[in-house]
Design a protein around this motif. Structure first.
Motif, short mmCIF file in Angstrom:
data_model
loop_
_atom_site.label_atom_id
_atom_site.label_comp_id
_atom_site.label_asym_id
_atom_site.label_seq_id
_atom_site.Cartn_x
_atom_site.Cartn_y
_atom_site.Cartn_z
N LEU A 22 -0.44 -1.47 -6.53
CA LEU A 22 -1.20 -1.48 -6.65
C LEU A 22 -2.16 -2.38 -7.79
O LEU A 22 -2.38 -4.01 -7.98
N GLY B 213 1.84 2.95 -4.31
CA GLY B 213 0.52 3.90 -4.55
C GLY B 213 -0.02 2.99 -5.69
O GLY B 213 0.05 1.55 -5.40
N LEU C 243 -0.86 6.36 6.17
CA LEU C 243 -0.31 4.97 5.87
C LEU C 243 0.26 4.76 7.66
O LEU C 243 -0.84 3.64 7.92
N ALA D 78 0.83 -0.86 -0.29
CA ALA D 78 0.17 -0.17 -0.18
C ALA D 78 0.92 1.18 0.13
O ALA D 78 0.65 2.67 -0.24
N ARG D 79 1.99 1.19 0.50
CA ARG D 79 3.24 1.92 0.50
C ARG D 79 3.45 2.32 -1.13
O ARG D 79 3.92 3.98 -1.01
N TYR E 134 -5.59 7.72 1.58
CA TYR E 134 -4.97 8.53 -0.14
C TYR E 134 -6.60 10.61 -0.23
O TYR E 134 -6.04 11.47 0.19
N HIS F 287 1.33 10.00 0.98
CA HIS F 287 0.22 9.77 1.56
C HIS F 287 0.89 8.15 2.41
O HIS F 287 0.06 7.89 3.37
N ARG F 288 2.00 7.87 3.11
CA ARG F 288 2.73 6.66 3.92
C ARG F 288 2.88 7.37 5.05
O ARG F 288 2.52 6.54 5.62
N PHE G 92 -6.02 2.20 0.77
CA PHE G 92 -5.16 3.37 -0.28
C PHE G 92 -6.08 4.32 -0.17
O PHE G 92 -5.80 5.66 0.09
N CYS G 93 -7.14 4.13 -0.38
CA CYS G 93 -8.46 5.61 -0.88
C CYS G 93 -8.66 6.05 0.95
O CYS G 93 -8.27 7.60 0.17
#
Length: 365
Positions: free
Chosen positions: A143, A139, A307, A136-137, A292, A303-304, A288-289
């Motif tokens: 994915l 992007g 997360l 997920a980190r 984000y 975004h990390r 992720f969504c």
């Protein structure tokens, strides 16, 4: 230059992300859940559910075409201002965060019940979030590649259920519509939840390389999911008796107990272990969504950090509360009601509002 050009995905990656998100958590229990409403006619509910989510998908695409270089949050900001975008970001973040938590907790329950019964839930959570973080980190592009990899190594799974049809009793399907349309219609909302996942299009759309293929992509992803659901549904309906199927929580896993190979003793365990990869492609993209959206609210490109906060909250929640199977079922019921509105009703309203706003702008100018 496109805002998301550095993280674009291909059409097939887009299709596989939608497809795998839709068949993640809902596949295992859905034949029994829908059969409680529609009996052996639940396959009609499957088709009706597919029709509704396909319509919702196309409305999402039509709405996003009005702002092709941005996500839903950018679209709301462009048409109705900063506060509309902020409000949308909060709703989207909470929606996907809750959905991710529900699916993740169900994954922990499956692993605990079928694979590692002597392992504590907290340790399972820690073990699961390690690959979670690694994927997920990175992007959307990673994915998409992960989705391609998972589909490639899991494409043999439907063939196993064709093998099970050797013990089928096809008379269980007759007569069709034995109790009329009312039970079928009542079972359709259950299938709408089962198909949820396509609403990721609100976030994935600007990352798609060829946006003119977005409608074809989402229809293809939905149809692939439909074929999988119909295969599993017909297999369960003709394998179990009409009264027996509703007695199982996961009839798809239970029927695999009849599959025997000389080199594998418990094939259903091996199947479920590999199927965890497909389940991961539900809660990882949803997470992720969510992060984000929170990053977008604060104007951050990375975004990390968000997360990491999400994962810490996830681990911390299991220190105080570990959902049971019954509690998770209640969460799924809530998610199904909210998800039906967000994924089916909201896209139609959004498309109408955006179209009306464009017409007003043209008239005013």
């Amino acid at each position: 230059m496109k805002k998301y050009a550095f993280n674009e995905i291909t059409t097939w990656q887009y299709i596989f992300l939608i497809f795998t998100s839709e068949i993640g958590i809902g596949v295992l229990p859905f034949p029994a859940n829908v059969a409680r409403y529609a009996g052996t006619d639940n396959w009609i509910s499957v088709i009706l559910g597919w029709a509704l989510i396909t319509a919702g998908s196309l409305f999402i695409i039509q709405a996003m075409k009005h702002y092709p270089d941005g996500t839903l949050l950018d679209l709301l900001t462009n048409y109705w201002g900063k506060w509309a975008g902020m409000a949308g970001a909060i709703v989207v973040a909470l929606y996907f965060a809750f959905f991710s938590y529900v699916v993740f907790s169900r994954t922990v329950i499956y692993v605990k019940a079928w694979l590692l019964p002597q392992t504590s839930e907290l340790l399972l959570v820690v073990l699961l979030i390690i690959p979670f973080w690694l994927i997920a980190r990175s992007g959307v592009r990673v994915l998409g590649r992960f989705a391609e990899f998972v589909v490639l190594i899991c494409c043999w799974m439907p063939l196993i259920f064709i093998y099970v049809l050797g013990d089928a009793e096809w008379l269980h399907l007759l007569p069709v519509l034995k109790e009329g349309w009312e039970p079928v219609v009542k079972g359709t909302p259950e299938m709408v939840f089962t198909f949820l996942g396509f609403e990721m299009t609100f976030v994935l759309y600007p990352f798609l390389q060829k946006k003119n293929r977005a409608a074809i992509g989402v229809i293809t992803g939905n149809t692939l999911a439909l074929l999988v659901y119909l295969l599993l549904d017909f297999t369960c309906l003709v394998f179990y008796s009409p009264d027996e199927i509703s007695q199982y929580n996961e009839p798809v896993i239970s029927l695999l107990k009849v599959v025997e190979f000389p080199f594998i003793e418990r094939f259903e365990i091996v199947f479920l272990a590999l199927y965890l990869l497909l389940i991961a492609l539900t809660w990882i993209p949803f997470t992720f969504c969510s992060v984000y959206s929170t990053s977008w609210m604060l104007g951050k490109q990375d975004h990390r950090p968000h997360l990491i906060v999400f994962l810490l909250l996830l681990v911390g929640s299991y220190c105080f509360y570990q959902p049971t199977f019954r509690a998770n079922n209640k969460m799924i019921d809530w998610m199904g009601k909210f998800g039906a509105g967000f994924a089916v009703v909201f896209p139609l309203l959004l498309w109408m509002l955006v179209a009306a706003a464009d017409r007003y702008r043209r008239t005013a100018s």
